[in-house]
Structure formats: C-alpha cells, structure tokens
Design a protein around this motif. Sequence first.
Motif, PDB file in Angstrom:
ATOM      1  N   GLU A  76      -5.472   3.133  -1.873  1.00  0.00           N
ATOM      2  CA  GLU A  76      -4.110   2.377  -1.723  1.00  0.00           C
ATOM      3  C   GLU A  76      -3.763   2.377  -0.267  1.00  0.00           C
ATOM      4  OE1 GLU A  76      -1.452   4.578  -3.994  1.00  0.00           O
ATOM      5  OE2 GLU A  76      -2.720   4.530  -5.786  1.00  0.00           O
ATOM      6  N   GLU A 114       1.767  -7.296  -5.701  1.00  0.00           N
ATOM      7  CA  GLU A 114       2.310  -5.988  -5.481  1.00  0.00           C
ATOM      8  C   GLU A 114       3.772  -6.427  -5.071  1.00  0.00           C
ATOM      9  OE1 GLU A 114       1.722  -2.223  -2.267  1.00  0.00           O
ATOM     10  OE2 GLU A 114      -0.250  -3.132  -3.393  1.00  0.00           O
ATOM     11  N   LYS A 120      -3.999  -4.417 -11.393  1.00  0.00           N
ATOM     12  CA  LYS A 120      -2.758  -3.717 -10.777  1.00  0.00           C
ATOM     13  C   LYS A 120      -1.947  -3.128 -11.959  1.00  0.00           C
ATOM     14  CE  LYS A 120      -1.532  -4.009  -6.910  1.00  0.00           C
ATOM     15  NZ  LYS A 120      -1.462  -2.824  -5.770  1.00  0.00           N
ATOM     16  N   ALA A 129       1.584   0.096  -5.786  1.00  0.00           N
ATOM     17  CA  ALA A 129       0.583   0.061  -4.870  1.00  0.00           C
ATOM     18  C   ALA A 129      -0.825   0.573  -5.596  1.00  0.00           C
ATOM     19  CB  ALA A 129       0.757   1.448  -3.648  1.00  0.00           C
ATOM     20  N   ALA A 186      -6.919  -1.488   1.296  1.00  0.00           N
ATOM     21  CA  ALA A 186      -6.544  -2.348   0.232  1.00  0.00           C
ATOM     22  C   ALA A 186      -6.274  -3.928   0.463  1.00  0.00           C
ATOM     23  CB  ALA A 186      -5.480  -1.841  -0.707  1.00  0.00           C
ATOM     24  N   ARG A 225      -1.167   6.151 -11.812  1.00  0.00           N
ATOM     25  CA  ARG A 225      -1.260   4.774 -11.247  1.00  0.00           C
ATOM     26  C   ARG A 225      -0.260   3.959 -11.907  1.00  0.00           C
ATOM     27  NH1 ARG A 225      -6.786   6.454 -10.809  1.00  0.00           N
ATOM     28  NH2 ARG A 225      -7.389   6.300  -8.726  1.00  0.00           N
ATOM     29  N   ARG A 266      -4.050   0.566  -7.456  1.00  0.00           N
ATOM     30  CA  ARG A 266      -5.200  -0.455  -7.679  1.00  0.00           C
ATOM     31  C   ARG A 266      -6.488   0.133  -8.288  1.00  0.00           C
ATOM     32  NH1 ARG A 266      -8.480  -1.399  -2.940  1.00  0.00           N
ATOM     33  NH2 ARG A 266      -8.190  -3.463  -3.091  1.00  0.00           N
ATOM     34  N   GLY A 300       0.725  -1.103   0.145  1.00  0.00           N
ATOM     35  CA  GLY A 300       0.177  -0.178   0.145  1.00  0.00           C
ATOM     36  C   GLY A 300       0.726   1.267   0.032  1.00  0.00           C
TER      37      GLY A 300
END
Length: 297
Positions: A26, A153, A258, A275, A232, A271, A277, A18
């Motif tokens: 996030e 991630e 992601k 992290a 998240a 984005r 999403r 995150g």
Amino acid sequence: MTPDDDMIALPAAAFWMGDDRHYPEEAPVRRVEVGAFRIDPHPVTNRQFAHFVRETGHVSVAERPMDPARYPGIDSKRLKPGAMVFRPPRGPGAAHWSAWWAYVPGAFWLKPEGEGSVYRGRLDHPVVCVAYEDALAYAAWAGKALPSEAEWEYAARGGLERATYAWGEERRPGGRWMANSWTGAFPHRNDAAHGFERTSPVGAFPANGLGLYDMIGNVWEWTRDYYASGPAGCCGPTAEASYDPDLPGVRIPRRVVKGGSHLCHESYCDRYRPAARQPQMEDTATTHIGFRCVVRG
C-alpha cells in the motif's frame, strides 16, 4: 443499457493515495490526481447482472471450457468450468488459504456456491463469481467502464484525507458496524454479529461521505489496473509485469482488486480499508469479488 441516473458525480481532484501503516504493497503515501468521473453508488447486483445476461446472452468465464495451454502441469481432466468458493474449515488451526478455499466445478454467478445454490433471494446482493472479463463486458454494455485503482480509492475515501477507514479512524465508531466483514474467529467461525454471514444487500451499511455504499467490505471490487507489488499504482505496470512470480509457468495477468470483503478480519486480512489492495488473476471468479462501474468526464 442500464440507467446511470443514480451515479455519484465526483469532480477532478488531487488526494493522498496509499498508506504507510499497514501492508507494504500500500506504500508509499503519495499525491495523486484524478479527473472528473461518475461512479455507481453500490456494487453491481445480481439483479443488474441478470438483466445484462438476459439482454446479451453473455456466458461468464466460470461457465466456459478451460484452455489447458493456460494451465501447464494441470491434468486436463481437472480443468472443468467453475469458481473459487469459500468453505470454512471445521475447526481452528488452519493457517493457509487452501484450507478454506476450494475450486468448485459448476460454480458461477447464478450458482455462486455450486450446484444446489442459487442467487435468488440475493437479487440485491453484489454479483460474485465474475471474472475480470465479465466485469468489462457488463461495463461496456452499460456504456460505462471499470475504475482505475486511483479513481476507486479516491471515491472510497469519502472526502477524508489519509483516514484509515472510509468513515474515519475508528473501526467501529460508537460500537456500530460500518461494513460487512468477518465477526468471529477467522476462518472457522463467523458469528455474523451484524446479521450477515456471507454477502449483504447493497446499502445495508452506512454510505461514506460521498454517498457511496459498500466501498469497504462486502465484496472486493475489480479495477482496470494491472497489479504491481509497489508502490501502488505508481508506474502503470504492464500485463507481463503483473504475472505471479510464484507461478512462473502461468502467464495470466493480475489486476488490482480493492475494498476488502465479508471475509476480511483484523487477525488475518485487515484490508477493509481504502488503501488496501490485492492482486487477482483475470480469469479467476470467486465468491468474494464483484465490481462497480464509472463514467469519465
């Protein structure tokens, strides 16, 4: 069955997941554990997906008839198989995504922009216009699975703790393009400063510290987790909890995607970070979402 000899093996680990500095969904930053797994070094390509289709006869979601019961309030005559296709507006001033996304009947992975477009010439680009079910079917055929949000991630971070990008803190270290993202004035002008106006061949940009390509940019990637607004991935949300609250009559689960895509730009969708999403309805195929697979244990 596709070979998995080139998959990257990652040991069980704990990492900081995150980010508190960007979008609220996030947060918060928290310590998360993942088991050992192997992951594809790049997104599944058109070449690989075509092999799967030849072997299995799979018909993608974007090619199948649509059930009117799933789309209340929409004229059944409009429910034609297809996908969401990015089409830049003619000039600046567009503020809503509906100005640059269009549902195109006849668009699917083989014809990602609709009739007249073909995937040939893009064999080594990530496959797009695949819905969640298509990604699952490919993974099962290959003897693999889709990653959880946490697994994805952890892999994307490339061994770096709490870094903004998969390669560190600078967006373009030394002026180098590190990912396929939008390089002009979004959404109407893409300068393609790094050479790619849409998707790029997998591996065209540097790998992260774990040897993984295109974890950031190029295409968003499906994960197995249902979407919850936050924190998240905290609570294993159910399918019902993932329904879009802005569409109360539509009961289609949303999954976490992601990594950002070639359409991400700091002015609108910053984005292309580990992290980051977003939610995506399971049934929706688009020109900027693909996937990669894992094998656990």
